[in-house]
Write an enzyme that holds these catalytic residues in place. Sequence first.
Site, PDB file in Angstrom:
ATOM      1  N   HIS A  92       3.970  -5.644 -19.771  1.00  0.00           N
ATOM      2  CA  HIS A  92       4.604  -4.713 -18.825  1.00  0.00           C
ATOM      3  C   HIS A  92       4.387  -3.275 -19.288  1.00  0.00           C
ATOM      4  O   HIS A  92       5.338  -2.494 -19.436  1.00  0.00           O
ATOM      5  CB  HIS A  92       6.099  -5.016 -18.687  1.00  0.00           C
ATOM      6  CG  HIS A  92       6.693  -4.503 -17.401  1.00  0.00           C
ATOM      7  ND1 HIS A  92       7.785  -5.059 -16.797  1.00  0.00           N
ATOM      8  CD2 HIS A  92       6.328  -3.466 -16.597  1.00  0.00           C
ATOM      9  CE1 HIS A  92       8.082  -4.409 -15.691  1.00  0.00           C
ATOM     10  NE2 HIS A  92       7.204  -3.427 -15.545  1.00  0.00           N
ATOM     11  N   ARG A 113       6.281  -6.864 -10.097  1.00  0.00           N
ATOM     12  CA  ARG A 113       7.372  -7.528 -10.810  1.00  0.00           C
ATOM     13  C   ARG A 113       7.049  -9.016 -10.893  1.00  0.00           C
ATOM     14  O   ARG A 113       6.453  -9.590  -9.983  1.00  0.00           O
ATOM     15  CB  ARG A 113       8.713  -7.330 -10.090  1.00  0.00           C
ATOM     16  CG  ARG A 113       9.317  -5.943 -10.255  1.00  0.00           C
ATOM     17  CD  ARG A 113       9.781  -5.693 -11.679  1.00  0.00           C
ATOM     18  NE  ARG A 113      10.506  -4.444 -11.841  1.00  0.00           N
ATOM     19  CZ  ARG A 113       9.952  -3.276 -12.119  1.00  0.00           C
ATOM     20  NH1 ARG A 113       8.622  -3.189 -12.238  1.00  0.00           N
ATOM     21  NH2 ARG A 113      10.696  -2.185 -12.279  1.00  0.00           N
ATOM     22  N   GLU A 121      10.574 -11.612 -19.474  1.00  0.00           N
ATOM     23  CA  GLU A 121       9.672 -10.837 -20.318  1.00  0.00           C
ATOM     24  C   GLU A 121      10.304 -10.640 -21.686  1.00  0.00           C
ATOM     25  O   GLU A 121      11.405 -10.078 -21.757  1.00  0.00           O
ATOM     26  CB  GLU A 121       9.363  -9.468 -19.685  1.00  0.00           C
ATOM     27  CG  GLU A 121       8.564  -9.581 -18.411  1.00  0.00           C
ATOM     28  CD  GLU A 121       8.357  -8.251 -17.706  1.00  0.00           C
ATOM     29  OE1 GLU A 121       7.531  -8.211 -16.779  1.00  0.00           O
ATOM     30  OE2 GLU A 121       9.033  -7.255 -18.065  1.00  0.00           O
ATOM     31  N   MET A 131       0.841  -1.196   0.000  1.00  0.00           N
ATOM     32  CA  MET A 131       0.000   0.000   0.000  1.00  0.00           C
ATOM     33  C   MET A 131       0.879   1.250   0.000  1.00  0.00           C
ATOM     34  O   MET A 131       0.793   2.104   0.876  1.00  0.00           O
ATOM     35  CB  MET A 131      -0.932  -0.013   1.219  1.00  0.00           C
ATOM     36  CG  MET A 131      -2.025   1.044   1.187  1.00  0.00           C
ATOM     37  SD  MET A 131      -3.254   0.754  -0.054  1.00  0.00           S
ATOM     38  CE  MET A 131      -4.745   1.161   0.882  1.00  0.00           C
ATOM     39  N   GLY A 132       1.767   1.324  -0.994  1.00  0.00           N
ATOM     40  CA  GLY A 132       2.521   2.547  -1.199  1.00  0.00           C
ATOM     41  C   GLY A 132       1.701   3.515  -2.025  1.00  0.00           C
ATOM     42  O   GLY A 132       0.470   3.485  -2.005  1.00  0.00           O
ATOM     43  N   ARG A 173       4.180  -3.284   4.895  1.00  0.00           N
ATOM     44  CA  ARG A 173       5.194  -3.335   5.959  1.00  0.00           C
ATOM     45  C   ARG A 173       4.825  -2.393   7.089  1.00  0.00           C
ATOM     46  O   ARG A 173       4.969  -2.724   8.267  1.00  0.00           O
ATOM     47  CB  ARG A 173       6.565  -2.939   5.401  1.00  0.00           C
ATOM     48  CG  ARG A 173       7.265  -4.001   4.609  1.00  0.00           C
ATOM     49  CD  ARG A 173       8.622  -3.514   4.165  1.00  0.00           C
ATOM     50  NE  ARG A 173       8.546  -2.255   3.440  1.00  0.00           N
ATOM     51  CZ  ARG A 173       9.596  -1.538   3.075  1.00  0.00           C
ATOM     52  NH1 ARG A 173      10.807  -1.941   3.401  1.00  0.00           N
ATOM     53  NH2 ARG A 173       9.455  -0.412   2.399  1.00  0.00           N
ATOM     54  N   ILE A 198       1.293   3.722  -5.320  1.00  0.00           N
ATOM     55  CA  ILE A 198       0.486   3.051  -6.337  1.00  0.00           C
ATOM     56  C   ILE A 198      -0.650   2.272  -5.681  1.00  0.00           C
ATOM     57  O   ILE A 198      -1.808   2.328  -6.133  1.00  0.00           O
ATOM     58  CB  ILE A 198       1.362   2.125  -7.193  1.00  0.00           C
ATOM     59  CG1 ILE A 198       2.346   2.958  -8.022  1.00  0.00           C
ATOM     60  CG2 ILE A 198       0.510   1.254  -8.106  1.00  0.00           C
ATOM     61  CD1 ILE A 198       3.393   2.140  -8.751  1.00  0.00           C
TER      62      ILE A 198
END
Length: 324
Positions: A289, A241, A270, A156-157, A179, A159
Amino acid sequence: MAQDKPCALISEVGGEGFIQEAVDIMKQHFQIITHQEFLQNPSLSSKIQVVFLWDNKPQIEPSLISSLPALKLIANGGVGIDHLDIAHLKSLGIRVSNTPHVVSNATADMAMGLLLASARRIVEGHLICVDPNTTKFPRTQMGFEVTGSTLGIIGMGHIGFKIAQRGRGFDMKILYHNRNRRSYEDEQAVGAVYFKNKEELLREADFVVLAVNLTPETTGLIGHKELSLMKPTATLVNISRGRVVDQDALVEALQNRTIRAAALDVTYPEPLPRDHPLLHLPNVIITPHSGTDTAATIVKMVQTMVDNGVAAVQGQQIPNEVQP
């Protein structure tokens, strides 16, 4: 005069490199040297002070670093810097910057787009509509209701918070694991409920969205155990990622219908090998991506990279320097 400007190295113009509009922004402050030009004229090495890194190109290998004695900054396009050894670079006097925040809206939009496309089986519906053999539409292509469902966000940063805002617009119940717990005000703003243990979140969420940075701690964060905890009707959405997910475990979970579906903007490698099972499962959507790939976001990212580069060359504080 271009010769009076500091030199910056890029991968290429067009192709897998920078769009022309981005290069035009760089040229306002830098003399741009492509990797091919650099290889053809090694004498340019002493002039290059900044590398503008895009999609991990040009690859930051020891041979390249040792050939750039004047290098001050590697300006990374995007947030993730897992492909760079920041501590080692700093020990060589080379700093690293990234482009946080400017990618948040586009990436959050992509997360919701993947979620909606998977839930409502939009890709399958499109293929039915354009199939030359289609004479009538089946009414058995039932999707999953998004409105009122439970959205679980891991990471939950900036973005992740943007994703929560979008989920709120669909009247979704928002759960999150991070975290560090966000402020009471942030939680109230999106109606988010904090889960200290991600396992509890996995059991409750209808959609699990991964929005973490790739670190040693998050590599393989979602594996057999975590997938087995999810609802059989749940969908995994990954816009972080590829290595955050154990792909072998994901293939097994999708084949056995342990979970309903997966929607992925990232994989490893990728692109995937053409015979990889993820490419042939009916309950998977994969995009290349492209979470940040909007013209407006690319321009903002490049402008941020240039701002970081100018600061480094002028010996000023770098706005978005990444610390080891």
